[in-house]
Design an enzyme around this catalytic site. Structure first.
Site, PDB file in Angstrom:
ATOM      1  N   THR A 144     -13.020  19.386   9.880  1.00  0.00           N
ATOM      2  CA  THR A 144     -13.938  19.703  10.991  1.00  0.00           C
ATOM      3  C   THR A 144     -14.791  20.936  10.720  1.00  0.00           C
ATOM      4  OG1 THR A 144     -12.188  21.022  12.027  1.00  0.00           O
ATOM      5  CG2 THR A 144     -12.384  18.707  12.681  1.00  0.00           C
ATOM      6  N   ARG A 145     -14.640  21.554   9.561  1.00  0.00           N
ATOM      7  CA  ARG A 145     -15.450  22.735   9.283  1.00  0.00           C
ATOM      8  C   ARG A 145     -16.692  22.353   8.488  1.00  0.00           C
ATOM      9  NH1 ARG A 145     -15.046  24.787   4.055  1.00  0.00           N
ATOM     10  NH2 ARG A 145     -13.427  23.837   2.757  1.00  0.00           N
ATOM     11  N   LEU A 146     -17.673  23.239   8.498  1.00  0.00           N
ATOM     12  CA  LEU A 146     -18.877  23.016   7.704  1.00  0.00           C
ATOM     13  C   LEU A 146     -18.607  23.350   6.241  1.00  0.00           C
ATOM     14  CD1 LEU A 146     -21.708  24.554   9.913  1.00  0.00           C
ATOM     15  CD2 LEU A 146     -21.467  22.166   9.266  1.00  0.00           C
TER      16      LEU A 146
END
Length: 223
Positions: A4-6
């Site tokens: 879910t992180r960039l």
């Protein structure tokens, strides 16, 4: 598994798709739906990113913490710089030494590389060592420009650099320097000649002299 992180390379995705991933992530976290479907995603052009670090490429990329004493960030068509520093910022040993993510977009890969090359030449950071010189050499490397890339590229590139056969800058730089030097020399000769003339009628127009000198100064700043 869901990540879910960039990713650090998200500017490349955004440049070729036109989709703002940061905005999408925030809106989804706020309970909204994605603003696009998978079939809506279209790729346009090419993008390349350089992760500019406070590291010394001549010393096995050893961290180079310190204060940034001078900073000039490039800009122009297709250039994007995501940075977390400014003039006088302190690059600490306690955090990741990433300074910025410099990305270039072009309609073709060659155009993206050329834009990135110009941006890297314009990017200036003083007070600490950075990976900028390393990237400047890479974008001039013929193997890189030809797209012959794999996991062994960097070792081969370093080997060429150490053996002294890495690609040299093209003749354009040297021609420009020679032209500027010749123009400056000519302007100085004209000043001396004017100073030696005795008759006011023989003095060359100061408007012409001023224009020539200004032209040399402007060209010098642009380079």
């Amino acid at each position: 598994e869901m990540n879910t992180r960039l990713q650090v390379e998200h500017p490349v995705t955004e440049l070729v798709t036109g989709i703002d991933l940061v905005r999408e992530q925030i809106t989804v976290a706020n309970g909204e739906r994605l603003s696009f479907r998978q079939e809506d995603v279209q790729w346009h052009g090419h993008a390349i990113e350089c992760r500019v670090y406070a590291e010394d490429p001549e010393n096995s990329f050893f961290p180079s913490p310190g204060r940034i004493s001078y900073l000039h960030v490039p800009f122009g068509p297709g250039i994007r710089d995501d940075s977390g520093v400014e003039l006088n910022s302190e690059v600490s040993i306690h955090y990741d030494p990433l300074i910025s993510k410099l990305a270039a977009w072009g309609r073709t890969r060659d155009e993206a590389v050329d834009r990135l090359r110009r941006a890297l030449d314009e990017y200036e950071i003083s007070g600490i060592k950075t990976t900028l010189p390393f990237f400047r050499d890479i974008v001039r490397d013929e193997e890189f420009r030809a797209g012959r890339l794999d996991t062994g590229f960097i070792p081969r590139f370093n080997s060429r650099r150490e053996s002294g056969v890495a690609d040299e800058p093209d003749d354009t730089v040297y021609k420009d320097v020679a032209m500027i030097a010749a123009a400056i020399h000519y302007a100085r000769q004209q000043r001396v000649a004017v100073a030696k003339r005795q008759s006011p009628n023989e003095v060359e127009s100061r408007w012409k002299m001023s224009g020539r000198v200004s032209g040399v100064q402007i060209h010098t700043r642009e380079r």
